[in-house]
Write an enzyme that holds these catalytic residues in place. Sequence first.
Site, PDB file in Angstrom:
ATOM      1  N   GLN A 229       0.825  -1.203   0.000  1.00 50.73           N
ATOM      2  CA  GLN A 229       0.000   0.000   0.000  1.00 50.73           C
ATOM      3  C   GLN A 229       0.861   1.254   0.000  1.00 50.73           C
ATOM      4  O   GLN A 229       1.919   1.302   0.619  1.00 50.73           O
ATOM      5  CB  GLN A 229      -0.925   0.010   1.217  1.00 50.73           C
ATOM      6  CG  GLN A 229      -2.128   0.930   1.048  1.00 50.73           C
ATOM      7  CD  GLN A 229      -3.272   0.540   1.960  1.00 50.73           C
ATOM      8  OE1 GLN A 229      -3.387  -0.615   2.367  1.00 50.73           O
ATOM      9  NE2 GLN A 229      -4.129   1.479   2.292  1.00 50.73           N
TER      10      GLN A 229
ATOM     11  N   SER B 107       3.638  -6.685   2.539  1.00 53.25           N
ATOM     12  CA  SER B 107       2.303  -6.563   3.134  1.00 53.25           C
ATOM     13  C   SER B 107       1.256  -7.128   2.168  1.00 53.25           C
ATOM     14  O   SER B 107       1.284  -8.304   1.869  1.00 53.25           O
ATOM     15  CB  SER B 107       2.029  -5.109   3.527  1.00 53.25           C
ATOM     16  OG  SER B 107       0.846  -4.994   4.288  1.00 53.25           O
ATOM     17  N   LEU B 108       0.340  -6.293   1.645  1.00 51.38           N
ATOM     18  CA  LEU B 108      -0.660  -6.821   0.713  1.00 51.38           C
ATOM     19  C   LEU B 108      -0.002  -7.471  -0.496  1.00 51.38           C
ATOM     20  O   LEU B 108      -0.593  -8.347  -1.142  1.00 51.38           O
ATOM     21  CB  LEU B 108      -1.620  -5.717   0.261  1.00 51.38           C
ATOM     22  CG  LEU B 108      -1.164  -4.760  -0.847  1.00 51.38           C
ATOM     23  CD1 LEU B 108      -1.531  -5.293  -2.227  1.00 51.38           C
ATOM     24  CD2 LEU B 108      -1.767  -3.391  -0.652  1.00 51.38           C
TER      25      LEU B 108
ATOM     26  N   ARG C 285      -9.816  -7.714   3.193  1.00 50.95           N
ATOM     27  CA  ARG C 285      -8.694  -7.332   4.064  1.00 50.95           C
ATOM     28  C   ARG C 285      -8.662  -5.829   4.272  1.00 50.95           C
ATOM     29  O   ARG C 285      -8.481  -5.332   5.384  1.00 50.95           O
ATOM     30  CB  ARG C 285      -7.379  -7.818   3.445  1.00 50.95           C
ATOM     31  CG  ARG C 285      -6.111  -7.566   4.290  1.00 50.95           C
ATOM     32  CD  ARG C 285      -4.922  -8.168   3.547  1.00 50.95           C
ATOM     33  NE  ARG C 285      -3.673  -8.064   4.278  1.00 50.95           N
ATOM     34  CZ  ARG C 285      -2.814  -7.063   4.182  1.00 50.95           C
ATOM     35  NH1 ARG C 285      -3.094  -6.038   3.372  1.00 50.95           N
ATOM     36  NH2 ARG C 285      -1.680  -7.056   4.868  1.00 50.95           N
TER      37      ARG C 285
ATOM     38  N   HIS D  61      -0.412  -3.590  10.913  1.00 51.73           N
ATOM     39  CA  HIS D  61       0.643  -4.501  11.381  1.00 51.73           C
ATOM     40  C   HIS D  61       1.031  -4.280  12.848  1.00 51.73           C
ATOM     41  O   HIS D  61       2.206  -4.168  13.184  1.00 51.73           O
ATOM     42  CB  HIS D  61       1.882  -4.396  10.480  1.00 51.73           C
ATOM     43  CG  HIS D  61       1.606  -4.804   9.067  1.00 51.73           C
ATOM     44  ND1 HIS D  61       1.313  -6.101   8.708  1.00 51.73           N
ATOM     45  CD2 HIS D  61       1.545  -4.067   7.928  1.00 51.73           C
ATOM     46  CE1 HIS D  61       1.094  -6.153   7.406  1.00 51.73           C
ATOM     47  NE2 HIS D  61       1.221  -4.933   6.917  1.00 51.73           N
TER      48      HIS D  61
ATOM     49  N   GLN E  62       0.240 -12.087   9.602  1.00 52.27           N
ATOM     50  CA  GLN E  62       0.760 -10.877   8.969  1.00 52.27           C
ATOM     51  C   GLN E  62      -0.076  -9.636   9.310  1.00 52.27           C
ATOM     52  O   GLN E  62       0.444  -8.520   9.356  1.00 52.27           O
ATOM     53  CB  GLN E  62       0.801 -11.096   7.454  1.00 52.27           C
ATOM     54  CG  GLN E  62       1.431  -9.986   6.654  1.00 52.27           C
ATOM     55  CD  GLN E  62       0.681  -9.730   5.375  1.00 52.27           C
ATOM     56  OE1 GLN E  62      -0.469  -9.295   5.404  1.00 52.27           O
ATOM     57  NE2 GLN E  62       1.314  -9.993   4.258  1.00 52.27           N
TER      58      GLN E  62
END
Length: 310
Positions: A9, A94-95, A119, A203, A252
């Site tokens: 992101q 991440s994503l 998500r 996170h 995660q």
Amino acid sequence: MRAFIFPGQGSQAVGMGAALADASVAAREVFEEVDEAIGQHLFRLMKEGPAEELTLTENAQPAIMANAIATLRVLEREGGVALAEKAAFVAGHSLGEYSALCAAGALDLATTARLLKLRGQAMQWAVPVGVGGMAALLGATLDQAQAVAAAAAEGEVCAVANDNAEGQVVLSGHAAAIERAIGLCKEFGVKKGTALPVSAPFHCPLMAPAAEAMAAALEGARIVAPFVPVFANVTAAPVSDPTEMRARLVEQVTGMVRWRESLLAMEAAGVEQFVEFGAKVLSPMVKRTVKAEPVSVVTMADIEGLAHSL
């Protein structure tokens, strides 16, 4: 040896994917399939904006994935490049870990899009706006960042969210604790702390409700063994077992993205080139952390150049 890597992101921008879609049927098919999967005109939003709507977590996450996978699909179909033959590993920030799983065949595109839409929604809803925050600590080691976080917590959540690169660590947690952390930077020998313009504290343990939502969604998602191993954010180690992949994706949501360690581990395994798809945000992290060569693939010219070099 090379690794194919996928951005997270913050890499979204109005106009993303438009030129690729104009030039390639393969790219258009990706965007159309994602739109259908999530029941939304996402590609129109990617092309036209507004930026404020594209930046919303629930839109940015599937959009970034779609753009990266479209770039890869053009390379595969029109460049004649097979990921399984040219990449030893895949990884995503991440994503981007979902994009990596999709690229390696562990998740199909429609499932990936639906999971990322959920998500994004779950992460946004987990914490009311204004309650949490994030800050980048520049010039900080992981140990320094952890010390700052521990000192700033004062009973609230303040944790390392992203260990991105040498000298670039991100904290996440309660807004007041993040403010305290920024104020403590000089005391702990950190060059600078800067608040990040984010809508939620990603996170960190505050994301627990989102982790629960993803656990339920992933339980019902079809995941198969990937063509090549996928480096998991939370372990900085390769995974190929679908059951382990589910567990790592859930972890995660609240856990630290160990990107710096992942890069070092891939280099230690023999990776000499990192190829980033759809953006130019991970390549600077590669440069700061390892000796391996970073390559960013965004445009048709980039794709053609990479196909020729491979």
